[in-house]
Design an enzyme around this catalytic site. Structure first.
Site, PDB file in Angstrom:
ATOM      1  N   HIS A 177      -6.274  -4.049  -4.666  1.00  0.00           N
ATOM      2  CA  HIS A 177      -5.754  -2.966  -5.507  1.00  0.00           C
ATOM      3  C   HIS A 177      -4.321  -3.242  -6.005  1.00  0.00           C
ATOM      4  O   HIS A 177      -4.156  -2.744  -7.237  1.00  0.00           O
ATOM      5  CB  HIS A 177      -5.916  -1.749  -4.377  1.00  0.00           C
ATOM      6  CG  HIS A 177      -7.106  -1.028  -4.172  1.00  0.00           C
ATOM      7  ND1 HIS A 177      -8.018  -1.591  -3.476  1.00  0.00           N
ATOM      8  CD2 HIS A 177      -7.684   0.048  -4.703  1.00  0.00           C
ATOM      9  CE1 HIS A 177      -9.287  -1.135  -3.386  1.00  0.00           C
ATOM     10  NE2 HIS A 177      -8.873  -0.152  -4.060  1.00  0.00           N
ATOM     11  N   HIS A 219      -3.118  -2.109   4.023  1.00  0.00           N
ATOM     12  CA  HIS A 219      -2.433  -3.292   4.051  1.00  0.00           C
ATOM     13  C   HIS A 219      -0.953  -3.214   4.752  1.00  0.00           C
ATOM     14  O   HIS A 219      -0.475  -2.097   4.880  1.00  0.00           O
ATOM     15  CB  HIS A 219      -2.251  -3.438   2.536  1.00  0.00           C
ATOM     16  CG  HIS A 219      -3.733  -4.097   2.019  1.00  0.00           C
ATOM     17  ND1 HIS A 219      -4.275  -5.351   2.080  1.00  0.00           N
ATOM     18  CD2 HIS A 219      -4.571  -3.253   1.122  1.00  0.00           C
ATOM     19  CE1 HIS A 219      -5.415  -5.353   1.395  1.00  0.00           C
ATOM     20  NE2 HIS A 219      -5.706  -4.089   0.804  1.00  0.00           N
TER      21      HIS A 219
END
Length: 257
Positions: A177, A219
């Site tokens: 992303h 993440h």
């Protein structure tokens, strides 16, 4: 008066004692227990340490620094994962963060770009959209390759309810992303004519998408930072390999109406 036999026994006993003393003195002092002799005596009882254990016992400065940075990364990422679950500090904002997550996902961007390419009647617009499609595909390939090589697991506090995950998406490094957000942000700012407020919104969108990856627990911080750098660099590759009617006439002939 002592008998001859008793005197002979005393002389024999005395000479025997002197002989024993001489034999001890000729041997000399016992040799000190040297390290090599101790090692030989220990033998199989003390097997040599494997090389990796020796490295752990004597870590280098670089190894200590990297281990410390990794520990800080994991600690800070967990502290910033305020939307990682419904019971987290900002758990009520999790649905909104998931909407942001979808806005940076590759599938909506690929489908939207492909649809615009099919519906476009302008050659200039088709050129921009075709290169955007190329950039998105390049991003998917590069992120998949790096994830497959590094194979860093996702944070332990991540809730596996992500939108459409396949294959290497189970790995964490780098953030796809964040890579996509940086790439699209540079692409839009370079090739679309936008007013200043809209340009600011594009930059804010890229930053919010990147930050949301840590807030959702998807993440670690280093995954996002490397993803931003990778996306920024990938745009340079797209510009260098820019597709135009002169360089890729077959592609443009395919999309021409």
């Amino acid at each position: 008066m002592p008998s001859p036999r008793s005197s002979r026994e005393r002389r024999a006993g005395g000479s025997g004692g002197r002989l024993e003393f001489l034999s001890l003195s000729q041997r000399g002092p016992a040799a000190p227990d040297s390290p090599s002799r101790r090692k030989e005596s220990s033998g199989a009882a003390a097997a040599p340490l494997p090389e990796e254990d020796c490295m752990k016992l004597n870590p280098s400065f670089v190894g200590i620094a990297l281990s410390s940075l990794l520990a800080i990364d994991l600690w800070a990422s967990k502290r910033l994962g305020v939307c990682a679950g419904e019971g987290s500090a900002w758990g009520s904002a999790r649905p909104l963060m998931k909407v942001v997550e979808v806005s940076g996902h590759g599938i909506p961007w690929l489908l939207g770009t492909f649809y615009g390419l099919c519906q476009s009647d302008s050659s200039a617009a088709r050129e921009v959209l075709l290169n955007l499609l190329f950039a998105l595909l390049l991003d998917l390939v590069m992120v998949a390759v790096v994830k497959g090589l590094v194979k860093r697991p996702r944070p332990t506090h991540n809730k596996m309810d992500m939108f459409v995950t396949i294959s290497v998406d189970k790995y964490s490094f780098p953030s796809g992303h964040a890579t996509r957000a940086a790439l699209i942000c540079r692409f839009i700012l370079r090739h679309l004519v936008l007013a200043v407020p809209l340009r600011v919104l594009v930059v804010l969108w890229a930053l919010i998408v990147s930050i949301s990856r840590v807030m959702l627990g998807r993440h670690n911080m280093t995954d996002v930072l490397f993803g931003l750098l990778l996306g920024y660099a990938l745009y340079g590759v797209v510009e260098h390999c820019w597709l135009s009617p002169a360089t890729a006439p077959a592609l443009f002939a395919l999309w021409s109406h």
